[in-house]
Write a protein that holds these residues in place. Sequence first.
Motif: not given
Length: 278
Positions: A142-143, A149-153, A157-159
């Motif tokens: 979903x993310x 934005x950079x936050x989305x990337x 990656x993290x999740x």
Amino acid sequence: MTSLNGLGFSVTVLKVADNAILPLIDAPADAAGWSPAVRPENWARGIDTTKSEIKQEPPSQDDSTPSNLDLDAAFTITKLKTALNSLIVAEPQITKFDTIVGDGDCGLCLKTGAEAVLKHLESVSISGELDVVHFVRNIAQVIESSMDGTSGALYAIFVNALSSGLQDQSSSQKTTVTPKIWAAALQAALKSLAKYTPAQPGDRTVVDALVPFVNTLTETLDVQKAVDAARKGSDSTKGMEASLGRSVYVNAEGWNECPDPGAHGLVKLLEGFLEILN
């Protein structure tokens, strides 16, 4: 090209010294950010090129091998919704910070992602147990499909890495996820994230809150202490000279009172997310 949620607009002028370049600009291209050119012969035809219909597909059904790591569905979804709503409520403050030390879209990017996950949770059954790996992996999808934005990337990656880290903790017998399991998976995700960003604590990024949270949880298995450490890390970015991100280019009034917007957003998520990890 417009900037996502940008407060204004920009005009770019290209001086064409050779008319041969114009057909090249109009030529088809596969680049994701290059919109199809409107040819001169279509200018007077009244074709509306501003409307497009984008359909967001729900995450595909995760049919991978069960991890045997379980969470109570009702408790987990309730607490996760609380965490996401905590982030959404904080959007105006995050946006305010980002208009001072960034480009103004951090809060809206985080809010968009949170709202998309909330919508996804409406389709998840609240009865029985959740396989945590499947649950986290679906949220990562979903993310990926909704957050910009950079936050989305970084969150994607993290999740995604978090789901892999949880998978590594799986066993042959049913087990309820514990803070120790979360901590090991979070450490694996943090290590994976480091492959894609050079950000370290002290660079004035979301990592200034993320690393203290993960490390403190690993050391103490105390969620409250971990969230406190994340908050302290976020607060430490006030007045910190940025090494990475948009803040590198900004020197505005109010800098010393303004934390890194991404770090502040993560803290707001964690504050609402606190009980889910207990």
